[in-house]
Design a protein around this motif. Structure first.
Motif, short mmCIF file in Angstrom:
data_model
loop_
_atom_site.label_atom_id
_atom_site.label_comp_id
_atom_site.label_asym_id
_atom_site.label_seq_id
_atom_site.Cartn_x
_atom_site.Cartn_y
_atom_site.Cartn_z
N LEU A 154 22.87 9.27 14.76
CA LEU A 154 23.04 9.73 13.38
C LEU A 154 24.05 8.87 12.65
O LEU A 154 23.86 8.53 11.48
N LYS A 155 25.11 8.49 13.32
CA LYS A 155 26.16 7.67 12.71
C LYS A 155 25.65 6.27 12.37
O LYS A 155 26.28 5.56 11.60
N ARG A 156 24.52 5.89 12.91
CA ARG A 156 23.91 4.58 12.64
C ARG A 156 22.73 4.68 11.67
O ARG A 156 21.98 3.73 11.49
N GLY A 157 22.54 5.87 11.10
CA GLY A 157 21.47 6.05 10.12
C GLY A 157 20.13 6.42 10.71
O GLY A 157 19.11 6.35 10.03
N GLY A 158 20.09 6.82 11.97
CA GLY A 158 18.83 7.15 12.64
C GLY A 158 18.42 8.59 12.45
O GLY A 158 19.26 9.50 12.44
N ALA A 185 26.26 7.81 5.37
CA ALA A 185 25.68 9.15 5.32
C ALA A 185 24.29 9.14 5.94
O ALA A 185 23.53 8.19 5.77
N THR A 186 24.00 10.22 6.67
CA THR A 186 22.66 10.43 7.21
C THR A 186 22.26 11.86 6.86
O THR A 186 23.02 12.80 7.09
N VAL A 187 21.07 12.00 6.30
CA VAL A 187 20.52 13.29 5.92
C VAL A 187 19.24 13.49 6.73
O VAL A 187 18.37 12.62 6.74
N LEU A 188 19.16 14.61 7.44
CA LEU A 188 17.96 14.94 8.22
C LEU A 188 17.34 16.21 7.65
O LEU A 188 18.01 17.24 7.56
N ALA A 189 16.09 16.11 7.26
CA ALA A 189 15.37 17.27 6.72
C ALA A 189 16.21 17.97 5.65
O ALA A 189 16.31 19.19 5.62
N PRO A 245 15.29 5.25 3.49
CA PRO A 245 14.82 6.15 4.54
C PRO A 245 15.68 6.00 5.80
O PRO A 245 16.11 4.90 6.14
N ALA A 246 15.92 7.12 6.47
CA ALA A 246 16.62 7.06 7.75
C ALA A 246 15.78 6.25 8.72
O ALA A 246 14.55 6.16 8.59
N LEU A 247 16.44 5.68 9.70
CA LEU A 247 15.81 4.71 10.60
C LEU A 247 15.24 5.34 11.87
O LEU A 247 15.60 6.46 12.24
N VAL A 248 14.39 4.59 12.54
CA VAL A 248 13.96 4.91 13.91
C VAL A 248 14.85 4.08 14.83
O VAL A 248 14.85 2.85 14.75
N HIS A 249 15.63 4.74 15.68
CA HIS A 249 16.48 4.04 16.65
C HIS A 249 15.58 3.60 17.80
O HIS A 249 15.06 4.43 18.54
N GLU A 250 15.37 2.30 17.94
CA GLU A 250 14.35 1.80 18.86
C GLU A 250 14.86 1.43 20.24
O GLU A 250 14.07 1.16 21.13
N GLY A 251 16.15 1.39 20.46
CA GLY A 251 16.68 1.01 21.76
C GLY A 251 17.24 2.21 22.51
O GLY A 251 17.09 3.36 22.09
N PRO A 252 17.91 1.94 23.62
CA PRO A 252 18.56 3.02 24.35
C PRO A 252 19.58 3.72 23.46
O PRO A 252 20.21 3.09 22.60
N LEU A 253 19.74 5.01 23.67
CA LEU A 253 20.74 5.74 22.91
C LEU A 253 22.13 5.25 23.30
O LEU A 253 22.36 4.92 24.47
N PRO A 254 23.05 5.16 22.35
CA PRO A 254 24.40 4.67 22.65
C PRO A 254 25.08 5.50 23.72
O PRO A 254 24.81 6.69 23.87
N GLY A 302 17.53 18.03 14.90
CA GLY A 302 16.39 17.65 14.07
C GLY A 302 15.99 16.20 14.17
O GLY A 302 15.19 15.72 13.37
N VAL A 303 16.52 15.47 15.16
CA VAL A 303 16.12 14.08 15.37
C VAL A 303 14.74 14.08 16.04
O VAL A 303 14.53 14.75 17.05
N ALA A 304 13.80 13.36 15.45
CA ALA A 304 12.44 13.30 15.99
C ALA A 304 12.41 12.40 17.24
O ALA A 304 13.12 11.40 17.30
N VAL A 305 11.60 12.76 18.20
CA VAL A 305 11.37 11.94 19.39
C VAL A 305 9.94 11.44 19.29
O VAL A 305 8.99 12.22 19.32
#
Length: 148
Positions: A80-84, A136-140, A58-67, A105-108
């Motif tokens: 996205l490049k980190r699998g989020g 690879a990251t796939v969203l929806a 499953p793609a991840l939830v990025h929990e820290g500040p955005l890069p 399509g990244v969820a907040v």
């Protein structure tokens, strides 16, 4: 078109036992099935097949500040490049970040949540090599990041 995303190991959840030579069947923006590749090829013989190295889960939830990056769009792309597939609202409060996340399509999320691959669930997947690089990251159901 139905797509089988395959890898040497597929983890329905990151703390679950991997399915060896597994696959995730994706139809539209939803997961149609998760299981051994051989079984899913029988079930979906006309499916397009995308093969990924390493482990697919499953793609991840990025929990820290955005890069850091020059623009909100590029900051979201770094996730996205980190699998989020999701970011926390408290880290997406700068002007433009929520809009950039929404466009791709990244969820907040208000708070973190467990992630898993479940039949009928949104097709958010990430593939990682053994050294932890996201390939690879796939969203929806859409391939939004692929590392050559």
């Amino acid at each position: 078109m139905l797509t089988l995303h395959t890898a040497p190991a597929v983890r329905p959840a990151w703390d679950a036992e991997p399915v060896a030579d597994g696959a995730v069947a994706v139809e539209g923006d939803r997961i149609a099935a998760v299981g051994p590749l051989a079984e899913l090829l029988e079930r979906f013989p006309a499916a397009r097949v995308r093969r990924w190295p390493g482990t697919l889960g499953p793609a991840l939830v990025h929990e820290g500040p955005l890069p850091d990056a020059p623009s909100p769009r590029e900051r979201v792309h770094e996730v996205l490049k980190r699998g989020g597939a999701a970011v926390l609202a408290g880290h997406a409060d700068e002007p433009g970040l929520r809009a950039a996340a929404g466009r791709v399509g990244v969820a907040v999320l208000e708070r973190s949540r467990p992630v898993s691959l479940a039949e009928g669930g949104r097709a958010d997947l990430a593939a990682f090599t053994e050294d932890g690089r996201c390939v690879a990251t796939v969203l929806a159901g859409r391939l939004v990041h692929r590392r050559a």
